[in-house]
Design a protein around this motif. Structure first.
Motif, PDB file in Angstrom:
ATOM      1  N   ASP A  56       0.803  -1.223   0.000  1.00  0.00           N
ATOM      2  CA  ASP A  56       0.000   0.000   0.000  1.00  0.00           C
ATOM      3  C   ASP A  56       0.843   1.283   0.000  1.00  0.00           C
ATOM      4  OD1 ASP A  56       0.860  -0.752   2.555  1.00  0.00           O
ATOM      5  OD2 ASP A  56      -0.731   0.393   3.534  1.00  0.00           O
ATOM      6  N   LYS A  57       2.158   1.150  -0.010  1.00  0.00           N
ATOM      7  CA  LYS A  57       3.056   2.314  -0.017  1.00  0.00           C
ATOM      8  C   LYS A  57       3.506   2.647  -1.437  1.00  0.00           C
ATOM      9  CE  LYS A  57       3.597   2.476   4.529  1.00  0.00           C
ATOM     10  NZ  LYS A  57       4.152   3.262   5.526  1.00  0.00           N
ATOM     11  N   ALA A  58       4.056   3.836  -1.620  1.00  0.00           N
ATOM     12  CA  ALA A  58       4.599   4.251  -2.922  1.00  0.00           C
ATOM     13  C   ALA A  58       5.969   3.599  -3.126  1.00  0.00           C
ATOM     14  CB  ALA A  58       4.742   5.770  -2.959  1.00  0.00           C
ATOM     15  N   GLU A  59       6.379   3.516  -4.388  1.00  0.00           N
ATOM     16  CA  GLU A  59       7.696   2.959  -4.706  1.00  0.00           C
ATOM     17  C   GLU A  59       8.781   3.840  -4.084  1.00  0.00           C
ATOM     18  OE1 GLU A  59       7.848   2.728  -8.954  1.00  0.00           O
ATOM     19  OE2 GLU A  59       6.613   0.930  -9.001  1.00  0.00           O
ATOM     20  N   PHE A  60       9.911   3.214  -3.727  1.00  0.00           N
ATOM     21  CA  PHE A  60      11.021   3.977  -3.146  1.00  0.00           C
ATOM     22  C   PHE A  60      11.507   5.035  -4.129  1.00  0.00           C
ATOM     23  CE2 PHE A  60      11.497  -0.033  -0.717  1.00  0.00           C
ATOM     24  CZ  PHE A  60      11.400   0.482   0.559  1.00  0.00           C
ATOM     25  N   VAL A  61      11.728   4.636  -5.385  1.00  0.00           N
ATOM     26  CA  VAL A  61      12.180   5.573  -6.417  1.00  0.00           C
ATOM     27  C   VAL A  61      11.516   5.243  -7.748  1.00  0.00           C
ATOM     28  CG1 VAL A  61      14.437   6.062  -5.383  1.00  0.00           C
ATOM     29  CG2 VAL A  61      14.195   4.153  -6.970  1.00  0.00           C
ATOM     30  N   LYS A  62      11.449   6.258  -8.610  1.00  0.00           N
ATOM     31  CA  LYS A  62      10.946   6.092  -9.974  1.00  0.00           C
ATOM     32  C   LYS A  62      11.970   6.718 -10.915  1.00  0.00           C
ATOM     33  CE  LYS A  62       6.154   6.625  -8.548  1.00  0.00           C
ATOM     34  NZ  LYS A  62       5.985   7.565  -7.462  1.00  0.00           N
ATOM     35  N   VAL A  63      11.883   6.391 -12.189  1.00  0.00           N
ATOM     36  CA  VAL A  63      12.760   7.002 -13.173  1.00  0.00           C
ATOM     37  C   VAL A  63      12.527   8.513 -13.153  1.00  0.00           C
ATOM     38  CG1 VAL A  63      13.295   7.177 -15.635  1.00  0.00           C
ATOM     39  CG2 VAL A  63      12.827   4.943 -14.620  1.00  0.00           C
ATOM     40  N   GLY A  64      13.606   9.268 -13.090  1.00  0.00           N
ATOM     41  CA  GLY A  64      13.528  10.726 -13.038  1.00  0.00           C
ATOM     42  C   GLY A  64      13.645  11.297 -11.633  1.00  0.00           C
ATOM     43  N   ASP A  65      13.515  10.453 -10.602  1.00  0.00           N
ATOM     44  CA  ASP A  65      13.639  10.930  -9.218  1.00  0.00           C
ATOM     45  C   ASP A  65      15.080  11.311  -8.904  1.00  0.00           C
ATOM     46  OD1 ASP A  65      10.975  10.415  -8.850  1.00  0.00           O
ATOM     47  OD2 ASP A  65      11.250   8.754  -7.435  1.00  0.00           O
ATOM     48  N   THR A  66      15.235  12.356  -8.106  1.00  0.00           N
ATOM     49  CA  THR A  66      16.552  12.741  -7.598  1.00  0.00           C
ATOM     50  C   THR A  66      16.747  12.031  -6.271  1.00  0.00           C
ATOM     51  OG1 THR A  66      16.373  14.904  -8.644  1.00  0.00           O
ATOM     52  CG2 THR A  66      17.978  14.687  -6.865  1.00  0.00           C
ATOM     53  N   VAL A  67      17.916  11.401  -6.099  1.00  0.00           N
ATOM     54  CA  VAL A  67      18.206  10.668  -4.868  1.00  0.00           C
ATOM     55  C   VAL A  67      19.466  11.202  -4.213  1.00  0.00           C
ATOM     56  CG1 VAL A  67      17.045   8.553  -5.606  1.00  0.00           C
ATOM     57  CG2 VAL A  67      19.455   8.847  -6.120  1.00  0.00           C
ATOM     58  N   LYS A  68      19.552  11.013  -2.924  1.00  0.00           N
ATOM     59  CA  LYS A  68      20.730  11.395  -2.139  1.00  0.00           C
ATOM     60  C   LYS A  68      21.503  10.132  -1.777  1.00  0.00           C
ATOM     61  CE  LYS A  68      19.779  15.799  -1.629  1.00  0.00           C
ATOM     62  NZ  LYS A  68      20.595  16.767  -2.324  1.00  0.00           N
ATOM     63  N   GLY A  80      22.882   7.200   0.104  1.00  0.00           N
ATOM     64  CA  GLY A  80      22.356   6.502   1.263  1.00  0.00           C
ATOM     65  C   GLY A  80      20.851   6.304   1.253  1.00  0.00           C
ATOM     66  N   GLN A  81      20.141   6.998   0.354  1.00  0.00           N
ATOM     67  CA  GLN A  81      18.688   6.853   0.259  1.00  0.00           C
ATOM     68  C   GLN A  81      18.349   5.446  -0.228  1.00  0.00           C
ATOM     69  OE1 GLN A  81      16.761   9.904  -2.076  1.00  0.00           O
ATOM     70  NE2 GLN A  81      14.953   8.644  -2.431  1.00  0.00           N
ATOM     71  N   THR A  82      17.303   4.824   0.321  1.00  0.00           N
ATOM     72  CA  THR A  82      16.901   3.474  -0.076  1.00  0.00           C
ATOM     73  C   THR A  82      16.329   3.486  -1.491  1.00  0.00           C
ATOM     74  OG1 THR A  82      16.420   2.877   2.207  1.00  0.00           O
ATOM     75  CG2 THR A  82      15.426   1.509   0.493  1.00  0.00           C
ATOM     76  N   LEU A  83      16.896   2.625  -2.347  1.00  0.00           N
ATOM     77  CA  LEU A  83      16.430   2.500  -3.723  1.00  0.00           C
ATOM     78  C   LEU A  83      15.407   1.374  -3.858  1.00  0.00           C
ATOM     79  CD1 LEU A  83      19.869   2.775  -5.535  1.00  0.00           C
ATOM     80  CD2 LEU A  83      18.166   4.574  -5.212  1.00  0.00           C
ATOM     81  N   LEU A  84      15.649   0.273  -3.150  1.00  0.00           N
ATOM     82  CA  LEU A  84      14.780  -0.896  -3.174  1.00  0.00           C
ATOM     83  C   LEU A  84      15.185  -1.817  -2.051  1.00  0.00           C
ATOM     84  CD1 LEU A  84      16.820  -3.166  -4.597  1.00  0.00           C
ATOM     85  CD2 LEU A  84      16.110  -1.970  -6.634  1.00  0.00           C
ATOM     86  N   ILE A  85      14.446  -2.908  -1.898  1.00  0.00           N
ATOM     87  CA  ILE A  85      14.744  -3.895  -0.858  1.00  0.00           C
ATOM     88  C   ILE A  85      14.961  -5.243  -1.529  1.00  0.00           C
ATOM     89  CG2 ILE A  85      13.754  -5.211   1.067  1.00  0.00           C
ATOM     90  CD1 ILE A  85      12.291  -2.684   1.919  1.00  0.00           C
ATOM     91  N   ILE A  86      15.938  -5.994  -1.019  1.00  0.00           N
ATOM     92  CA  ILE A  86      16.137  -7.372  -1.467  1.00  0.00           C
ATOM     93  C   ILE A  86      15.898  -8.265  -0.260  1.00  0.00           C
ATOM     94  CG2 ILE A  86      17.726  -9.088  -2.395  1.00  0.00           C
ATOM     95  CD1 ILE A  86      19.172  -6.859  -3.844  1.00  0.00           C
ATOM     96  N   GLU A  87      14.931  -9.174  -0.407  1.00  0.00           N
ATOM     97  CA  GLU A  87      14.658 -10.138   0.660  1.00  0.00           C
ATOM     98  C   GLU A  87      15.507 -11.375   0.424  1.00  0.00           C
ATOM     99  OE1 GLU A  87      11.107 -12.900   2.545  1.00  0.00           O
ATOM    100  OE2 GLU A  87      10.739 -11.813   0.696  1.00  0.00           O
ATOM    101  N   ALA A  88      16.290 -11.743   1.429  1.00  0.00           N
ATOM    102  CA  ALA A  88      17.107 -12.950   1.361  1.00  0.00           C
ATOM    103  C   ALA A  88      17.018 -13.649   2.713  1.00  0.00           C
ATOM    104  CB  ALA A  88      18.555 -12.596   1.040  1.00  0.00           C
ATOM    105  N   MET A  89      16.603 -14.881   2.693  1.00  0.00           N
ATOM    106  CA  MET A  89      16.480 -15.680   3.918  1.00  0.00           C
ATOM    107  C   MET A  89      15.631 -14.964   4.963  1.00  0.00           C
ATOM    108  SD  MET A  89      20.331 -17.243   4.011  1.00  0.00           S
ATOM    109  CE  MET A  89      20.067 -18.055   5.555  1.00  0.00           C
ATOM    110  N   LYS A  90      14.511 -14.413   4.542  1.00  0.00           N
ATOM    111  CA  LYS A  90      13.544 -13.736   5.409  1.00  0.00           C
ATOM    112  C   LYS A  90      14.072 -12.437   6.019  1.00  0.00           C
ATOM    113  CE  LYS A  90      10.533 -17.319   5.673  1.00  0.00           C
ATOM    114  NZ  LYS A  90       9.281 -17.295   5.108  1.00  0.00           N
TER     115      LYS A  90
END
Length: 156
Positions: free
Chosen positions: A98-110, A112-122
């Motif tokens: 239900d949340k918005a994506e961390f980043v989209k094409v065209g977004d300015t990032v700083k 250390g800002q979270t780009l995405l999450i990778i789930e590994a072994m829970k």
């Protein structure tokens, strides 16, 4: 391994939250996957041919599967440094459905800002931006399984 043991493994896999499972012995190899388009395969090490079986479990179809923005344009226009996966796991582009994506094409990032999450072994591993910049391309889609070193996002 007899057919009843395989059926038991299939039931346990189907009831679990695992997305993929592989089991290998000298007798053969079993691969289970709940990812769309993947099928259970049993391929004995002996000379017998691989057998394709119906999927263990199907993922509920979504109206549209999320795809990276501007796939045709990105190969000729996208520039910048790629952020690669530090581990094998499942990609999440949002903190929750239900949340918005961390980043989209065209977004300015700083940096250390979270780009995405990778789930590994829970464990949910946040992938940070390595530098300040603009997202020029997102090279993965939601719930895609990625490999170590696979390109994830491009930042200019």
């Amino acid at each position: 391994m007899n057919i009843n043991e395989v059926k038991d493994l299939m039931k346990q896999f189907d009831a679990s939250t695992l997305r993929e499972f592989s089991y290998r012995t000298v007798e053969g190899e079993l691969n289970f996957s709940k990812n769309e388009g993947q099928f259970l395969q049993a391929s004995p090490v002996a000379a017998a041919a691989p057998v394709a079986v119906a999927p263990v479990s199907t993922v509920a179809p979504q109206a549209e599967i999320e795809t990276p923005s501007t796939p045709e344009v990105s190969s000729s226009v996208a520039e910048g440094e790629t952020v690669t996966s530090p581990l094998v796991g499942v990609i999440y582009l949002k903190a929750s459905p239900d949340k918005a994506e961390f980043v989209k094409v065209g977004d300015t990032v700083k940096k250390g800002q979270t780009l995405l999450i990778i789930e590994a072994m829970k464990v949910m591993n946040e992938i940070p931006a390595p530098k300040d910049g603009v997202i020029t391309e997102i090279l993965v889609s939601a719930e895609e399984v990625v490999e170590f070193g696979q390109d994830l996002v491009r930042i200019k």
